[in-house]
Write a protein that holds these residues in place. Structure first.
Motif, mmCIF file in Angstrom:
data_model
loop_
_atom_site.group_PDB
_atom_site.id
_atom_site.type_symbol
_atom_site.label_atom_id
_atom_site.label_comp_id
_atom_site.label_asym_id
_atom_site.label_seq_id
_atom_site.Cartn_x
_atom_site.Cartn_y
_atom_site.Cartn_z
ATOM 1 N N MET A 54 9.995 7.702 6.160
ATOM 2 C CA MET A 54 8.917 6.742 6.379
ATOM 3 C C MET A 54 7.724 7.060 5.478
ATOM 4 O O MET A 54 7.064 6.144 4.976
ATOM 5 C CB MET A 54 8.481 6.741 7.853
ATOM 6 C CG MET A 54 9.487 6.108 8.777
ATOM 7 S SD MET A 54 9.940 4.440 8.311
ATOM 8 C CE MET A 54 8.391 3.594 8.584
ATOM 9 N N ILE A 55 7.447 8.346 5.260
ATOM 10 C CA ILE A 55 6.356 8.731 4.360
ATOM 11 C C ILE A 55 6.666 8.265 2.936
ATOM 12 O O ILE A 55 5.819 7.678 2.261
ATOM 13 C CB ILE A 55 6.134 10.261 4.405
ATOM 14 C CG1 ILE A 55 5.556 10.666 5.772
ATOM 15 C CG2 ILE A 55 5.212 10.710 3.274
ATOM 16 C CD1 ILE A 55 5.546 12.156 6.009
ATOM 17 N N ILE A 56 7.916 8.496 2.491
ATOM 18 C CA ILE A 56 8.319 8.100 1.133
ATOM 19 C C ILE A 56 8.263 6.585 0.982
ATOM 20 O O ILE A 56 7.732 6.060 -0.008
ATOM 21 C CB ILE A 56 9.729 8.649 0.821
ATOM 22 C CG1 ILE A 56 9.683 10.184 0.738
ATOM 23 C CG2 ILE A 56 10.281 8.039 -0.469
ATOM 24 C CD1 ILE A 56 11.050 10.833 0.697
ATOM 25 N N VAL A 57 8.794 5.859 1.979
ATOM 26 C CA VAL A 57 8.772 4.385 1.934
ATOM 27 C C VAL A 57 7.337 3.882 1.922
ATOM 28 O O VAL A 57 7.013 2.937 1.192
ATOM 29 C CB VAL A 57 9.565 3.804 3.128
ATOM 30 C CG1 VAL A 57 9.321 2.314 3.277
ATOM 31 C CG2 VAL A 57 11.055 4.083 2.950
ATOM 32 N N GLY A 58 6.466 4.524 2.704
ATOM 33 C CA GLY A 58 5.057 4.126 2.722
ATOM 34 C C GLY A 58 4.389 4.322 1.371
ATOM 35 O O GLY A 58 3.644 3.454 0.914
ATOM 36 N N ILE A 59 4.666 5.454 0.722
ATOM 37 C CA ILE A 59 4.084 5.723 -0.598
ATOM 38 C C ILE A 59 4.564 4.688 -1.609
ATOM 39 O O ILE A 59 3.767 4.151 -2.402
ATOM 40 C CB ILE A 59 4.446 7.154 -1.054
ATOM 41 C CG1 ILE A 59 3.703 8.185 -0.195
ATOM 42 C CG2 ILE A 59 4.124 7.355 -2.532
ATOM 43 C CD1 ILE A 59 4.168 9.606 -0.408
ATOM 44 N N VAL A 91 2.827 1.289 -0.908
ATOM 45 C CA VAL A 91 1.430 1.291 -1.365
ATOM 46 C C VAL A 91 1.372 1.199 -2.883
ATOM 47 O O VAL A 91 0.548 0.475 -3.440
ATOM 48 C CB VAL A 91 0.700 2.548 -0.853
ATOM 49 C CG1 VAL A 91 -0.656 2.712 -1.529
ATOM 50 C CG2 VAL A 91 0.538 2.480 0.657
ATOM 51 N N GLY A 92 2.278 1.903 -3.563
ATOM 52 C CA GLY A 92 2.325 1.843 -5.020
ATOM 53 C C GLY A 92 2.635 0.450 -5.527
ATOM 54 O O GLY A 92 2.006 -0.039 -6.476
ATOM 55 N N MET A 93 3.602 -0.214 -4.887
ATOM 56 C CA MET A 93 3.951 -1.583 -5.292
ATOM 57 C C MET A 93 2.789 -2.535 -5.029
ATOM 58 O O MET A 93 2.504 -3.422 -5.846
ATOM 59 C CB MET A 93 5.203 -2.054 -4.543
ATOM 60 C CG MET A 93 6.479 -1.354 -4.991
ATOM 61 S SD MET A 93 7.882 -1.709 -3.929
ATOM 62 C CE MET A 93 8.134 -3.431 -4.236
ATOM 63 N N LEU A 94 2.114 -2.352 -3.901
ATOM 64 C CA LEU A 94 0.970 -3.208 -3.567
ATOM 65 C C LEU A 94 -0.157 -3.022 -4.582
ATOM 66 O O LEU A 94 -0.738 -4.005 -5.057
ATOM 67 C CB LEU A 94 0.477 -2.873 -2.158
ATOM 68 C CG LEU A 94 -0.629 -3.769 -1.604
ATOM 69 C CD1 LEU A 94 -0.103 -5.184 -1.413
ATOM 70 C CD2 LEU A 94 -1.141 -3.205 -0.289
ATOM 71 N N LEU A 95 -0.446 -1.762 -4.948
ATOM 72 C CA LEU A 95 -1.469 -1.500 -5.963
ATOM 73 C C LEU A 95 -1.085 -2.126 -7.304
ATOM 74 O O LEU A 95 -1.941 -2.659 -8.007
ATOM 75 C CB LEU A 95 -1.664 0.006 -6.129
ATOM 76 C CG LEU A 95 -2.527 0.682 -5.069
ATOM 77 C CD1 LEU A 95 -2.485 2.191 -5.256
ATOM 78 C CD2 LEU A 95 -3.954 0.185 -5.142
ATOM 79 N N ASN A 96 0.196 -2.039 -7.645
ATOM 80 C CA ASN A 96 0.681 -2.623 -8.894
ATOM 81 C C ASN A 96 0.434 -4.129 -8.921
ATOM 82 O O ASN A 96 -0.032 -4.674 -9.928
ATOM 83 C CB ASN A 96 2.186 -2.319 -9.040
ATOM 84 C CG ASN A 96 2.658 -2.499 -10.463
ATOM 85 O OD1 ASN A 96 1.847 -2.640 -11.373
ATOM 86 N ND2 ASN A 96 3.959 -2.499 -10.640
ATOM 87 N N VAL A 97 0.712 -4.812 -7.807
ATOM 88 C CA VAL A 97 0.490 -6.254 -7.722
ATOM 89 C C VAL A 97 -0.995 -6.582 -7.835
ATOM 90 O O VAL A 97 -1.377 -7.510 -8.556
ATOM 91 C CB VAL A 97 1.080 -6.804 -6.395
ATOM 92 C CG1 VAL A 97 0.620 -8.233 -6.146
ATOM 93 C CG2 VAL A 97 2.596 -6.713 -6.421
ATOM 94 N N VAL A 98 -1.838 -5.791 -7.165
ATOM 95 C CA VAL A 98 -3.282 -6.038 -7.214
ATOM 96 C C VAL A 98 -3.812 -5.831 -8.629
ATOM 97 O O VAL A 98 -4.603 -6.640 -9.135
ATOM 98 C CB VAL A 98 -4.010 -5.105 -6.208
ATOM 99 C CG1 VAL A 98 -5.523 -5.152 -6.423
ATOM 100 C CG2 VAL A 98 -3.653 -5.491 -4.786
ATOM 101 N N ILE A 99 -3.373 -4.767 -9.308
ATOM 102 C CA ILE A 99 -3.828 -4.494 -10.661
ATOM 103 C C ILE A 99 -3.417 -5.616 -11.622
ATOM 104 O O ILE A 99 -4.218 -6.077 -12.436
ATOM 105 C CB ILE A 99 -3.287 -3.128 -11.146
ATOM 106 C CG1 ILE A 99 -3.982 -1.992 -10.369
ATOM 107 C CG2 ILE A 99 -3.485 -2.955 -12.644
ATOM 108 C CD1 ILE A 99 -3.333 -0.641 -10.579
ATOM 109 N N LYS A 100 -2.154 -6.088 -11.479
ATOM 110 C CA LYS A 100 -1.697 -7.212 -12.335
ATOM 111 C C LYS A 100 -2.498 -8.474 -12.070
ATOM 112 O O LYS A 100 -2.836 -9.217 -12.989
ATOM 113 C CB LYS A 100 -0.205 -7.465 -12.096
ATOM 114 C CG LYS A 100 0.690 -6.460 -12.772
ATOM 115 C CD LYS A 100 2.157 -6.803 -12.575
ATOM 116 C CE LYS A 100 3.046 -5.782 -13.267
ATOM 117 N NZ LYS A 100 4.476 -6.055 -13.051
#
Length: 52
Positions: A29-34, A37-46
């Motif tokens: 769950m920790i790995i999936v959460g990380i 969050v990384g994918m969400l940040l990637n979408v926001v940055i794009k």
């Protein structure tokens, strides 16, 4: 037919299996959460870059 109930202690087996599963699930769950969050940040940055 071989009787396996005398060979294997199934309650101990399932208790151990459940304990390992619960322990590994926490790390998964920790790995999936990380990753999420990384994918969400990637979408926001794009979106910010395309907005400019």
């Amino acid at each position: 037919m071989l009787n396996l109930s005398g060979v294997w202690d199934w309650t101990f087996f399932w208790d151990t299996f459940g304990f390992i599963l619960r322990t590994v699930a926490n790390f998964l769950m920790i790995i999936v959460g990380i990753i999420a969050v990384g994918m969400l940040l990637n979408v926001v940055i794009k979106a910010v870059r395309n907005g400019r």
